[in-house]
Motif scaffolding. Structure first.
Motif, PDB file in Angstrom:
ATOM      1  N   ARG A  29       0.848  -1.190   0.000  1.00 15.63           N
ATOM      2  CA  ARG A  29       0.000   0.000   0.000  1.00 15.63           C
ATOM      3  C   ARG A  29       0.884   1.241   0.000  1.00 15.63           C
ATOM      4  N   ILE A  30       0.560   2.189  -0.876  1.00 13.60           N
ATOM      5  CA  ILE A  30       1.266   3.471  -0.906  1.00 13.60           C
ATOM      6  C   ILE A  30       0.224   4.576  -0.956  1.00 13.60           C
ATOM      7  N   THR A  31       0.568   5.708  -0.404  1.00 19.80           N
ATOM      8  CA  THR A  31      -0.358   6.837  -0.415  1.00 19.80           C
ATOM      9  C   THR A  31      -0.227   7.589  -1.740  1.00 19.80           C
ATOM     10  N   GLN A  32      -1.220   8.414  -2.005  1.00 20.37           N
ATOM     11  CA  GLN A  32      -1.196   9.246  -3.207  1.00 20.37           C
ATOM     12  C   GLN A  32       0.066  10.112  -3.211  1.00 20.37           C
ATOM     13  N   ARG A  33       0.437  10.618  -2.055  1.00 19.72           N
ATOM     14  CA  ARG A  33       1.628  11.466  -1.949  1.00 19.72           C
ATOM     15  C   ARG A  33       2.902  10.679  -2.264  1.00 19.72           C
ATOM     16  N   GLU A  34       3.012   9.448  -1.720  1.00 22.20           N
ATOM     17  CA  GLU A  34       4.170   8.606  -2.035  1.00 22.20           C
ATOM     18  C   GLU A  34       4.240   8.330  -3.533  1.00 22.20           C
ATOM     19  N   PHE A  35       3.095   8.065  -4.118  1.00 19.11           N
ATOM     20  CA  PHE A  35       3.038   7.782  -5.550  1.00 19.11           C
ATOM     21  C   PHE A  35       3.571   8.978  -6.350  1.00 19.11           C
ATOM     22  N   ARG A  36       3.164  10.164  -5.956  1.00 22.76           N
ATOM     23  CA  ARG A  36       3.608  11.378  -6.644  1.00 22.76           C
ATOM     24  C   ARG A  36       5.087  11.656  -6.403  1.00 22.76           C
ATOM     25  N   ASN A  37       5.520  11.588  -5.143  1.00 19.25           N
ATOM     26  CA  ASN A  37       6.890  11.978  -4.793  1.00 19.25           C
ATOM     27  C   ASN A  37       7.946  10.916  -5.095  1.00 19.25           C
ATOM     28  N   GLU A  38       7.550   9.669  -5.131  1.00 24.40           N
ATOM     29  CA  GLU A  38       8.525   8.593  -5.316  1.00 24.40           C
ATOM     30  C   GLU A  38       8.218   7.746  -6.549  1.00 24.40           C
ATOM     31  N   SER A  39       7.756   8.412  -7.595  1.00 24.41           N
ATOM     32  CA  SER A  39       7.343   7.678  -8.797  1.00 24.41           C
ATOM     33  C   SER A  39       8.494   6.895  -9.427  1.00 24.41           C
ATOM     34  N   GLY A  40       9.706   7.429  -9.381  1.00 23.21           N
ATOM     35  CA  GLY A  40      10.858   6.714  -9.950  1.00 23.21           C
ATOM     36  C   GLY A  40      11.107   5.393  -9.241  1.00 23.21           C
ATOM     37  N   ARG A  41      11.103   5.433  -7.900  1.00 26.50           N
ATOM     38  CA  ARG A  41      11.307   4.211  -7.121  1.00 26.50           C
ATOM     39  C   ARG A  41      10.192   3.209  -7.389  1.00 26.50           C
ATOM     40  N   ILE A  42       8.966   3.711  -7.484  1.00 20.65           N
ATOM     41  CA  ILE A  42       7.816   2.836  -7.716  1.00 20.65           C
ATOM     42  C   ILE A  42       7.904   2.202  -9.101  1.00 20.65           C
ATOM     43  N   MET A  43       8.300   2.969 -10.109  1.00 21.32           N
ATOM     44  CA  MET A  43       8.434   2.418 -11.465  1.00 21.32           C
ATOM     45  C   MET A  43       9.512   1.341 -11.514  1.00 21.32           C
ATOM     46  N   ALA A  45      10.369  -0.566  -9.024  1.00 17.25           N
ATOM     47  CA  ALA A  45       9.806  -1.721  -8.327  1.00 17.25           C
ATOM     48  C   ALA A  45       8.824  -2.467  -9.236  1.00 17.25           C
ATOM     49  N   LEU A  46       8.046  -1.738 -10.030  1.00 22.36           N
ATOM     50  CA  LEU A  46       7.154  -2.380 -10.997  1.00 22.36           C
ATOM     51  C   LEU A  46       7.963  -3.199 -12.001  1.00 22.36           C
ATOM     52  N   ASP A  47       9.095  -2.656 -12.436  1.00 19.93           N
ATOM     53  CA  ASP A  47       9.985  -3.388 -13.347  1.00 19.93           C
ATOM     54  C   ASP A  47      10.447  -4.705 -12.738  1.00 19.93           C
ATOM     55  N   ARG A  48      10.590  -4.726 -11.417  1.00 21.66           N
ATOM     56  CA  ARG A  48      11.037  -5.939 -10.718  1.00 21.66           C
ATOM     57  C   ARG A  48       9.871  -6.873 -10.371  1.00 21.66           C
ATOM     58  N   GLY A  49       8.633  -6.495 -10.761  1.00 23.83           N
ATOM     59  CA  GLY A  49       7.496  -7.373 -10.528  1.00 23.83           C
ATOM     60  C   GLY A  49       6.663  -7.049  -9.303  1.00 23.83           C
ATOM     61  N   LYS A  50       6.978  -5.981  -8.601  1.00 23.91           N
ATOM     62  CA  LYS A  50       6.194  -5.595  -7.416  1.00 23.91           C
ATOM     63  C   LYS A  50       4.886  -4.942  -7.854  1.00 23.91           C
ATOM     64  N   PHE A  67       3.240  -4.942 -16.001  1.00 25.04           N
ATOM     65  CA  PHE A  67       2.760  -5.390 -17.302  1.00 25.04           C
ATOM     66  C   PHE A  67       3.454  -6.699 -17.632  1.00 25.04           C
ATOM     67  N   ARG A  68       2.674  -7.709 -17.997  1.00 27.40           N
ATOM     68  CA  ARG A  68       3.273  -9.002 -18.334  1.00 27.40           C
ATOM     69  C   ARG A  68       3.776  -8.970 -19.768  1.00 27.40           C
ATOM     70  N   GLN A  69       5.043  -9.245 -19.943  1.00 33.37           N
ATOM     71  CA  GLN A  69       5.624  -9.290 -21.281  1.00 33.37           C
ATOM     72  C   GLN A  69       5.203 -10.579 -21.975  1.00 33.37           C
ATOM     73  N   ARG A  70       4.913 -10.482 -23.244  1.00 34.84           N
ATOM     74  CA  ARG A  70       4.554 -11.673 -24.017  1.00 34.84           C
ATOM     75  C   ARG A  70       5.827 -12.423 -24.377  1.00 34.84           C
ATOM     76  N   VAL A  71       5.716 -13.726 -24.385  1.00 34.56           N
ATOM     77  CA  VAL A  71       6.851 -14.568 -24.718  1.00 34.56           C
ATOM     78  C   VAL A  71       6.609 -15.176 -26.093  1.00 34.56           C
ATOM     79  N   PHE A  72       7.563 -14.995 -26.991  1.00 38.52           N
ATOM     80  CA  PHE A  72       7.432 -15.546 -28.331  1.00 38.52           C
ATOM     81  C   PHE A  72       7.640 -17.051 -28.281  1.00 38.52           C
ATOM     82  N   VAL A  73       6.741 -17.778 -28.920  1.00 36.28           N
ATOM     83  CA  VAL A  73       6.855 -19.229 -29.020  1.00 36.28           C
ATOM     84  C   VAL A  73       6.974 -19.556 -30.505  1.00 36.28           C
ATOM     85  N   PRO A  74       8.077 -20.177 -30.908  1.00 36.77           N
ATOM     86  CA  PRO A  74       8.222 -20.526 -32.325  1.00 36.77           C
ATOM     87  C   PRO A  74       7.103 -21.473 -32.776  1.00 36.77           C
ATOM     88  N   ALA A  75       6.702 -21.355 -34.045  1.00 34.22           N
ATOM     89  CA  ALA A  75       5.633 -22.185 -34.588  1.00 34.22           C
ATOM     90  C   ALA A  75       5.943 -23.662 -34.418  1.00 34.22           C
TER      91      ALA A  75
END
Length: 109
Positions: A29-43, A45-50, A67-75
């Motif tokens: 859980r993060i507050t609206q203020r944390e989201f605004r002030n610490e957006s870089g850290r949050i982004m 963390a999202l990259d790491r799957g949080k 965001f879940r990355q799609r995985v290419f599966v060869p035909a």
């Protein structure tokens, strides 16, 4: 012919589980203020799957999930996965679908 099965008739282990319920328990859980002030850290963390639940005055207002990355599966790999699958009889498949799903072509209203 296939039979209709309701979720109540399925064993508990077979029922689909809500991803939201699972995500909410794993989200920080993060507050609206944390989201605004610490957006870089949050982004980062999202990259790491949080995931995060954003609150305003203690009330949840949004959910940030990676965001879940799609995985290419060869035909060739896809074809190999289904190589031993039984063949589908198109006519029988269509009759089964028609029996299970109401597909009335009449316009509604």
């Amino acid at each position: 012919m296939l039979e209709r099965v309701t979720s109540e008739q399925m064993p508990v282990t077979s029922r689909a589980r809500s991803a939201r319920a699972t995500m909410a328990s794993m989200s920080q859980r993060i507050t609206q203020r944390e989201f605004r002030n610490e957006s870089g850290r949050i982004m980062r963390a999202l990259d790491r799957g949080k995931s995060f639940i954003v609150t305003r005055n203690g009330v949840p207002v949004g959910e940030l999930i990676p965001f879940r990355q799609r995985v290419f599966v060869p035909a060739e790999a896809a074809l190999a996965a289904f190589a031993d699958a039984p063949r589908v009889a198109p006519g029988r498949f269509r009759r089964d679908v028609d029996a299970m799903i109401e597909q009335d072509p009449t316009p509604r209203g």
